[in-house]
Design an enzyme around this catalytic site. Sequence first.
Site, PDB file in Angstrom:
ATOM      1  N   PHE A   1     -13.607  -1.034 -35.656  1.00 20.12           N
ATOM      2  CA  PHE A   1     -14.734  -0.092 -35.723  1.00 20.12           C
ATOM      3  C   PHE A   1     -14.250   1.359 -35.557  1.00 20.12           C
ATOM      4  CE2 PHE A   1     -17.937   1.712 -32.528  1.00 20.12           C
ATOM      5  CZ  PHE A   1     -18.659   2.388 -33.488  1.00 20.12           C
ATOM      6  N   ILE A   2     -13.739   1.706 -34.377  1.00 25.45           N
ATOM      7  CA  ILE A   2     -13.341   3.097 -34.128  1.00 25.45           C
ATOM      8  C   ILE A   2     -12.112   3.451 -34.963  1.00 25.45           C
ATOM      9  CG2 ILE A   2     -12.548   4.731 -32.364  1.00 25.45           C
ATOM     10  CD1 ILE A   2     -14.105   3.024 -30.269  1.00 25.45           C
TER      11      ILE A   2
ATOM     12  N   TYR B   1     -11.239  -6.934 -18.177  1.00 20.86           N
ATOM     13  CA  TYR B   1     -11.131  -5.872 -19.190  1.00 20.86           C
ATOM     14  C   TYR B   1     -10.892  -4.517 -18.518  1.00 20.86           C
ATOM     15  CZ  TYR B   1     -12.702  -2.596 -22.807  1.00 20.86           C
ATOM     16  OH  TYR B   1     -12.787  -1.553 -23.700  1.00 20.86           O
TER      17      TYR B   1
HETATM   18  P1  NAD Z   1     -12.866  -3.368 -32.522  1.00 16.06           P
HETATM   19  O1  NAD Z   1     -12.860  -4.780 -32.059  1.00 16.06           O
HETATM   20  O2  NAD Z   1     -13.703  -3.032 -33.708  1.00 16.06           O
HETATM   21  O3  NAD Z   1     -11.396  -2.833 -32.778  1.00 16.06           O
HETATM   22  C1  NAD Z   1     -10.254  -3.372 -32.159  1.00 16.06           C
HETATM   23  C2  NAD Z   1      -9.257  -3.711 -33.260  1.00 16.06           C
HETATM   24  O4  NAD Z   1      -8.063  -4.221 -32.677  1.00 16.06           O
HETATM   25  C3  NAD Z   1      -9.776  -4.799 -34.222  1.00 16.06           C
HETATM   26  O5  NAD Z   1      -9.573  -4.372 -35.551  1.00 16.06           O
HETATM   27  C4  NAD Z   1      -8.934  -6.022 -33.875  1.00 16.06           C
HETATM   28  O6  NAD Z   1      -8.766  -6.862 -35.008  1.00 16.06           O
HETATM   29  C5  NAD Z   1      -7.652  -5.375 -33.400  1.00 16.06           C
HETATM   30  N1  NAD Z   1      -6.858  -6.170 -32.473  1.00 16.06           N
HETATM   31  C6  NAD Z   1      -7.277  -6.863 -31.372  1.00 16.06           C
HETATM   32  N2  NAD Z   1      -6.229  -7.435 -30.749  1.00 16.06           N
HETATM   33  C7  NAD Z   1      -5.123  -7.095 -31.470  1.00 16.06           C
HETATM   34  C8  NAD Z   1      -3.739  -7.367 -31.334  1.00 16.06           C
HETATM   35  N3  NAD Z   1      -3.271  -8.108 -30.322  1.00 16.06           N
HETATM   36  N4  NAD Z   1      -2.904  -6.864 -32.274  1.00 16.06           N
HETATM   37  C9  NAD Z   1      -3.351  -6.117 -33.290  1.00 16.06           C
HETATM   38  N5  NAD Z   1      -4.651  -5.813 -33.471  1.00 16.06           N
HETATM   39  C10 NAD Z   1      -5.520  -6.292 -32.563  1.00 16.06           C
HETATM   40  O7  NAD Z   1     -13.309  -2.496 -31.255  1.00 16.06           O
HETATM   41  P2  NAD Z   1     -13.550  -0.924 -31.112  1.00 16.06           P
HETATM   42  O8  NAD Z   1     -14.893  -0.769 -30.532  1.00 16.06           O
HETATM   43  O9  NAD Z   1     -13.177  -0.209 -32.357  1.00 16.06           O
HETATM   44  O10 NAD Z   1     -12.490  -0.592 -29.953  1.00 16.06           O
HETATM   45  C11 NAD Z   1     -11.315   0.166 -30.181  1.00 16.06           C
HETATM   46  C12 NAD Z   1     -10.686   0.487 -28.826  1.00 16.06           C
HETATM   47  O11 NAD Z   1     -11.571   1.271 -28.030  1.00 16.06           O
HETATM   48  C13 NAD Z   1     -10.362  -0.758 -27.982  1.00 16.06           C
HETATM   49  O12 NAD Z   1      -9.169  -0.494 -27.264  1.00 16.06           O
HETATM   50  C14 NAD Z   1     -11.527  -0.840 -27.022  1.00 16.06           C
HETATM   51  O13 NAD Z   1     -11.189  -1.527 -25.829  1.00 16.06           O
HETATM   52  C15 NAD Z   1     -11.774   0.636 -26.771  1.00 16.06           C
HETATM   53  N6  NAD Z   1     -13.114   0.966 -26.307  1.00 16.06           N
HETATM   54  C16 NAD Z   1     -14.196   0.706 -27.099  1.00 16.06           C
HETATM   55  C17 NAD Z   1     -15.466   1.084 -26.648  1.00 16.06           C
HETATM   56  C18 NAD Z   1     -16.716   0.815 -27.440  1.00 16.06           C
HETATM   57  O14 NAD Z   1     -17.808   1.081 -26.915  1.00 16.06           O
HETATM   58  N7  NAD Z   1     -16.621   0.347 -28.684  1.00 16.06           N
HETATM   59  C19 NAD Z   1     -15.594   1.744 -25.414  1.00 16.06           C
HETATM   60  C20 NAD Z   1     -14.461   1.920 -24.620  1.00 16.06           C
HETATM   61  C21 NAD Z   1     -13.222   1.560 -25.088  1.00 16.06           C
HETATM   62  C1  UD1 Z   2     -18.843  -1.471 -23.831  1.00 21.65           C
HETATM   63  C2  UD1 Z   2     -17.745  -1.853 -24.817  1.00 21.65           C
HETATM   64  C3  UD1 Z   2     -16.421  -1.860 -24.102  1.00 21.65           C
HETATM   65  C4  UD1 Z   2     -16.241  -0.509 -23.436  1.00 21.65           C
HETATM   66  C5  UD1 Z   2     -17.392  -0.177 -22.486  1.00 21.65           C
HETATM   67  C6  UD1 Z   2     -17.298   1.252 -21.936  1.00 21.65           C
HETATM   68  C7  UD1 Z   2     -18.110  -3.356 -26.722  1.00 21.65           C
HETATM   69  C8  UD1 Z   2     -18.357  -4.746 -27.161  1.00 21.65           C
HETATM   70  N1  UD1 Z   2     -17.982  -3.176 -25.390  1.00 21.65           N
HETATM   71  O1  UD1 Z   2     -18.950  -2.482 -22.802  1.00 21.65           O
HETATM   72  O2  UD1 Z   2     -15.363  -2.072 -25.051  1.00 21.65           O
HETATM   73  O3  UD1 Z   2     -15.025  -0.421 -22.782  1.00 21.65           O
HETATM   74  O4  UD1 Z   2     -18.605  -0.232 -23.246  1.00 21.65           O
HETATM   75  O5  UD1 Z   2     -18.406   1.549 -21.163  1.00 21.65           O
HETATM   76  O6  UD1 Z   2     -18.025  -2.463 -27.508  1.00 21.65           O
HETATM   77  N2  UD1 Z   2     -26.773  -6.182 -23.540  1.00 21.65           N
HETATM   78  C9  UD1 Z   2     -28.029  -6.762 -23.659  1.00 21.65           C
HETATM   79  N3  UD1 Z   2     -28.270  -7.553 -24.752  1.00 21.65           N
HETATM   80  C10 UD1 Z   2     -27.335  -7.787 -25.732  1.00 21.65           C
HETATM   81  C11 UD1 Z   2     -26.052  -7.196 -25.586  1.00 21.65           C
HETATM   82  C12 UD1 Z   2     -25.799  -6.399 -24.472  1.00 21.65           C
HETATM   83  O7  UD1 Z   2     -28.891  -6.578 -22.814  1.00 21.65           O
HETATM   84  O8  UD1 Z   2     -27.654  -8.497 -26.712  1.00 21.65           O
HETATM   85  C13 UD1 Z   2     -26.513  -5.306 -22.380  1.00 21.65           C
HETATM   86  C14 UD1 Z   2     -25.295  -5.693 -21.549  1.00 21.65           C
HETATM   87  O9  UD1 Z   2     -25.608  -6.680 -20.594  1.00 21.65           O
HETATM   88  C15 UD1 Z   2     -24.937  -4.340 -20.932  1.00 21.65           C
HETATM   89  C16 UD1 Z   2     -25.322  -3.326 -22.009  1.00 21.65           C
HETATM   90  O10 UD1 Z   2     -26.228  -4.003 -22.879  1.00 21.65           O
HETATM   91  O11 UD1 Z   2     -25.710  -4.095 -19.782  1.00 21.65           O
HETATM   92  C17 UD1 Z   2     -24.125  -2.857 -22.826  1.00 21.65           C
HETATM   93  O12 UD1 Z   2     -23.387  -4.023 -23.221  1.00 21.65           O
HETATM   94  P1  UD1 Z   2     -22.170  -3.936 -24.271  1.00 21.65           P
HETATM   95  O13 UD1 Z   2     -22.607  -3.243 -25.500  1.00 21.65           O
HETATM   96  O14 UD1 Z   2     -21.600  -5.302 -24.384  1.00 21.65           O
HETATM   97  O15 UD1 Z   2     -21.220  -2.903 -23.564  1.00 21.65           O
HETATM   98  P2  UD1 Z   2     -20.398  -2.812 -22.194  1.00 21.65           P
HETATM   99  O16 UD1 Z   2     -20.285  -4.099 -21.502  1.00 21.65           O
HETATM  100  O17 UD1 Z   2     -20.956  -1.633 -21.466  1.00 21.65           O
END
Ligand code: NAD
Ligand code: UD1
Length: 312
Positions: free
Chosen positions: A12-13, A143
């Site tokens: 995604f990111i 995590y």
């Molecule tokens: P995402 O799942 O879309 O992206 C993660 C990518 O890493 C995927 O394309 C997956 O296929 C790849 N991947 C996973 N394990 C791997 C491995 N061992 N080797 C190679 N590729 C691997 O998730 P995202 O939301 O884009 O997250 C990107 C980064 O940001 C992650 O490190 C995640 O922990 C961090 N993050 C995300 C959020 C959020 O809200 N989305 C918030 C805080 C931190």
């Molecule tokens: C998310 C990110 C994580 C990141 C963190 C930073 C994802 C999957 N997770 O975790 O990578 O490090 O933010 O703050 O991107 N919820 C519901 N119903 C649903 C799904 C979720 O009520 O169907 C609630 C969850 O219980 C939680 C909130 O929504 O309270 C957010 O959940 P989620 O989107 O999974 O995010 P985080 O656990 O905060």
Amino acid sequence: MATWLITGGAGFIGSHLAERLVARGDNVRVIDDLSSGKPENLPAAAELTIGDAADLDLVERSMAGADGCFHLAAIASVQRSTEDWLATHRANLTATITVFEAARRARPDRPPPVVYASSAAVYGDNPALPLAETATPSPLTAYGADKLGSEQHARVGWLVHRVPSTGFRFFNVYGPRQDPKSPYSGVIAIFAGRVAAGQPISINGDGLQTRDFVYVGDVVDHLIAAMDRPAPDARVFNVCTGRATTIRRLAEVVAGIAGASPTITHGPARAGDIRESLGNPAAATAALGVVAATPIEEGLTATLRAVAGSAG
Ligand code: NAD
Ligand code: UD1
């Protein structure tokens, strides 16, 4: 022409970052195991190697000649880290150490900079809201513990091996391309997908838990600003808006923008779920000159449009 390695670039990111870097004329190499990412997320000019970011030989080869590495590969679902502790540890901490080790091997005299994803999950339930980077970290999940470990290894990577790094504690990132179909996806993608499909929305617990939702385009601004002004050491910043939204309110706003009236059900609260999450963005703004300015209504409108487009 600059060359960047993005681990997790098909996710995604990472794919939004790849798109922006390719658009400005840079070379982009991606390592992704496609566990949640998809090749079709990537611009055609990005060079994808399917593989594991914890494979040192692979990462070292891909780092050769690169100007820097964005390390985003991880298993991003907090819930999955509870269900699969050891496997998520490999992706969420071993891969991070691998990237730092590859950086120092790639150029021992002056290692390339690493910009990596940490998380707001490192704070746990610290009540000092809004959370500044100086707040004591106290993760509640595997995590969060692995993300905090990543920051500690980044510090050691600088002190011992002179690998410069910027870690970003992303708060809850949302936007187009976050998978609406996976139960392990972010809450906004899940709600948007369910509303688009005319299905009920399920809230974990009472729905009064809060999150600081930050739009993916703003996150990319932070990533690029950090690489364009490489760290003189190992630094860590929040990426957030400074605004909190309850999950209950989020469900109402998503439904309102979609013009839908979904049934809303409540299930049990999730183990290790943070109650209140709200960040202070001041340090990143001061150091990097960036602000996560996209209003949530605007970001949600773009997200819902993308989900409706992919469903139809
Ligand atoms: P995402 O799942 O879309 O992206 C993660 C990518 O890493 C995927 O394309 C997956 O296929 C790849 N991947 C996973 N394990 C791997 C491995 N061992 N080797 C190679 N590729 C691997 O998730 P995202 O939301 O884009 O997250 C990107 C980064 O940001 C992650 O490190 C995640 O922990 C961090 N993050 C995300 C959020 C959020 O809200 N989305 C918030 C805080 C931190
Ligand atoms: C998310 C990110 C994580 C990141 C963190 C930073 C994802 C999957 N997770 O975790 O990578 O490090 O933010 O703050 O991107 N919820 C519901 N119903 C649903 C799904 C979720 O009520 O169907 C609630 C969850 O219980 C939680 C909130 O929504 O309270 C957010 O959940 P989620 O989107 O999974 O995010 P985080 O656990 O905060």
